[in-house]
Enzyme design. Structure first.
Site, PDB file in Angstrom:
ATOM      1  N   GLY A 143       8.481  -6.651   2.496  1.00 33.30           N
ATOM      2  CA  GLY A 143       9.590  -6.043   3.208  1.00 33.30           C
ATOM      3  C   GLY A 143      10.895  -6.338   2.495  1.00 33.30           C
ATOM      4  O   GLY A 143      11.488  -7.396   2.677  1.00 33.30           O
ATOM      5  N   ASN A 160       4.563  -4.160   8.146  1.00 32.54           N
ATOM      6  CA  ASN A 160       4.553  -2.733   7.881  1.00 32.54           C
ATOM      7  C   ASN A 160       5.962  -2.190   8.097  1.00 32.54           C
ATOM      8  O   ASN A 160       6.855  -2.902   8.553  1.00 32.54           O
ATOM      9  CB  ASN A 160       3.552  -2.031   8.817  1.00 32.54           C
ATOM     10  N   THR A 161       6.167  -0.927   7.763  1.00 29.31           N
ATOM     11  CA  THR A 161       7.467  -0.311   7.984  1.00 29.31           C
ATOM     12  C   THR A 161       7.764  -0.201   9.474  1.00 29.31           C
ATOM     13  O   THR A 161       6.865  -0.301  10.315  1.00 29.31           O
ATOM     14  CB  THR A 161       7.508   1.095   7.366  1.00 29.31           C
ATOM     15  N   THR A 172       9.242  -0.737  -1.994  1.00 23.51           N
ATOM     16  CA  THR A 172      10.231   0.265  -2.396  1.00 23.51           C
ATOM     17  C   THR A 172      10.795   0.007  -3.780  1.00 23.51           C
ATOM     18  O   THR A 172      11.093   0.949  -4.521  1.00 23.51           O
ATOM     19  CB  THR A 172      11.367   0.302  -1.357  1.00 23.51           C
ATOM     20  N   SER A 206       0.827  -1.206   0.000  1.00 25.42           N
ATOM     21  CA  SER A 206       0.000   0.000   0.000  1.00 25.42           C
ATOM     22  C   SER A 206       0.865   1.261   0.000  1.00 25.42           C
ATOM     23  O   SER A 206       1.810   1.381   0.778  1.00 25.42           O
ATOM     24  CB  SER A 206      -0.906   0.003   1.235  1.00 25.42           C
ATOM     25  N   LEU A 263      -0.700   9.254   6.060  1.00 26.48           N
ATOM     26  CA  LEU A 263      -2.034   8.813   5.612  1.00 26.48           C
ATOM     27  C   LEU A 263      -2.793   9.897   4.835  1.00 26.48           C
ATOM     28  O   LEU A 263      -4.009  10.048   4.984  1.00 26.48           O
ATOM     29  CB  LEU A 263      -2.886   8.347   6.805  1.00 26.48           C
ATOM     30  N   CYS A 276       0.453   1.971  11.282  1.00 19.61           N
ATOM     31  CA  CYS A 276       1.205   3.037  10.620  1.00 19.61           C
ATOM     32  C   CYS A 276       2.104   3.741  11.636  1.00 19.61           C
ATOM     33  O   CYS A 276       1.619   4.233  12.667  1.00 19.61           O
ATOM     34  CB  CYS A 276       0.250   4.046   9.986  1.00 19.61           C
ATOM     35  N   LYS A 311      -3.746   3.116  -1.534  1.00 17.73           N
ATOM     36  CA  LYS A 311      -3.244   3.842  -0.380  1.00 17.73           C
ATOM     37  C   LYS A 311      -4.298   3.758   0.726  1.00 17.73           C
ATOM     38  O   LYS A 311      -5.471   3.485   0.463  1.00 17.73           O
ATOM     39  CB  LYS A 311      -3.006   5.313  -0.735  1.00 17.73           C
TER      40      LYS A 311
END
Length: 289
Positions: free
Chosen positions: A218, A167-168, A241, A6, A55, A112, A27
């Site tokens: 990831g 997630n990051t 990425t 996303s 966001l 997030c 997104k």
């Protein structure tokens, strides 16, 4: 099955790239419009990319009215990333999207690193979302927790159909001259190669704990990376990425995955699913690829 992570691909700007995927993930959408964080919101590091978008999105009503119909023209399954700041927020967005035939599944962004987190637990947020929709739910978890497998088990008990991992993770980069943070928010979410071993560990432990379908993500930059995620339990993988630098990544990695699997004696990449677990692999509840 290949997805995008996303926020890492604008399908309306690059539809030809999106059509190389099996599923497009939007997104994150929230109940009300958000401008996001102030610039600077993206910074490169030697181990990946930091982002602090915050966001930014038009809100669910405008998304449904103006953006979703255009995404449907891709003729791909559409997964909508859902965000918020409370269980009520998640329920509200899921309730609106539940009525949209164009939406195949919902990914709950409950992790997030660039906004204030809801006070409710992941299980409470999943419960709120589950009560508002009958669509397939995938819950996106943060690796920044003491026991991600326990969080995954709680999400499973609350009704999630699958997991998105990971997630990051929060990081910081300093300007070379001033030695001050490069991002306006100081810290941001780190994606890219540094996440790869973290993602492998998270998928491994969460699959063993739950047996749920998992979208692994990831630092995936090659077919070998995708195969390793499948080996630890992922039933699909997402590109993040890498899409910023290599728009041909989906087709390239898809081909590399087949070649990597064959080189190791697997007739199909699916045959490598969960082999890292050996005899301790749980029986998958469902397989989405």
């Amino acid at each position: 099955m290949i997805l995008n992570a996303s926020g890492c691909l604008d399908a309306l700007v690059a539809p030809e790239v999106a059509r190389e995927l099996d599923v497009f993930v939007t997104k994150t959408v929230t109940p009300l419009p958000r401008d996001g964080n102030e610039p600077v919101r993206i910074a490169e590091t030697d181990v990946g990319m930091l982002n602090s978008i915050g966001l930014a999105n038009p809100g669910v009503e405008k998304f449904v009215a103006e953006i979703l119909p255009r995404l449907a023209e891709l003729e791909l399954p559409i997964w909508v990333s859902v965000g918020g700041f409370s269980g009520e927020d998640y329920a509200a967005v899921c309730g609106v999207l539940d009525r949209c035939e164009e939406v195949a599944a919902l990914e709950l962004n409950v992790s997030c690193p660039n906004v204030v987190e809801p006070v409710e637990s992941v299980a409470e947020l999943v419960t709120a979302a589950r009560g508002a929709t009958s669509k397939k739910l995938y819950t996106k978890l943060s690796p920044a927790t003491a026991d991600i497998a326990a969080v995954a088990e709680a999400a499973a008990a609350a009704g999630t159909d699958g997991l998105s991992l990971v997630n990051t993770i929060r990081g910081l980069a300093l300007d070379g001259r001033s030695l001050t943070p490069m991002l306006s928010t100081a810290t941001g979410g780190l994606s890219g190669p540094a996440l790869r071993p973290i993602a492998l560990a998270a998928v491994f432990s969460c699959f063993r704990a739950t047996g749920l379908p998992i979208v692994g993500m990831g630092g995936v930059e090659s077919g070998r990376h995708a195969l390793e995620l499948i080996a630890v339990g992922a039933s699909a993988y997402a590109l993040g990425t890498v899409l910023f630098s290599d728009p041909e990544a989906p087709s390239r990695i898809r081909s590399e995955l087949v070649a990597e699997a064959e080189a190791l004696g697997f007739e199909n990449p699916v045959d490598a699913h969960a082999v890292a677990h050996g005899d301790e692999a749980p029986a998958p509840l469902r397989y989405v690829a």
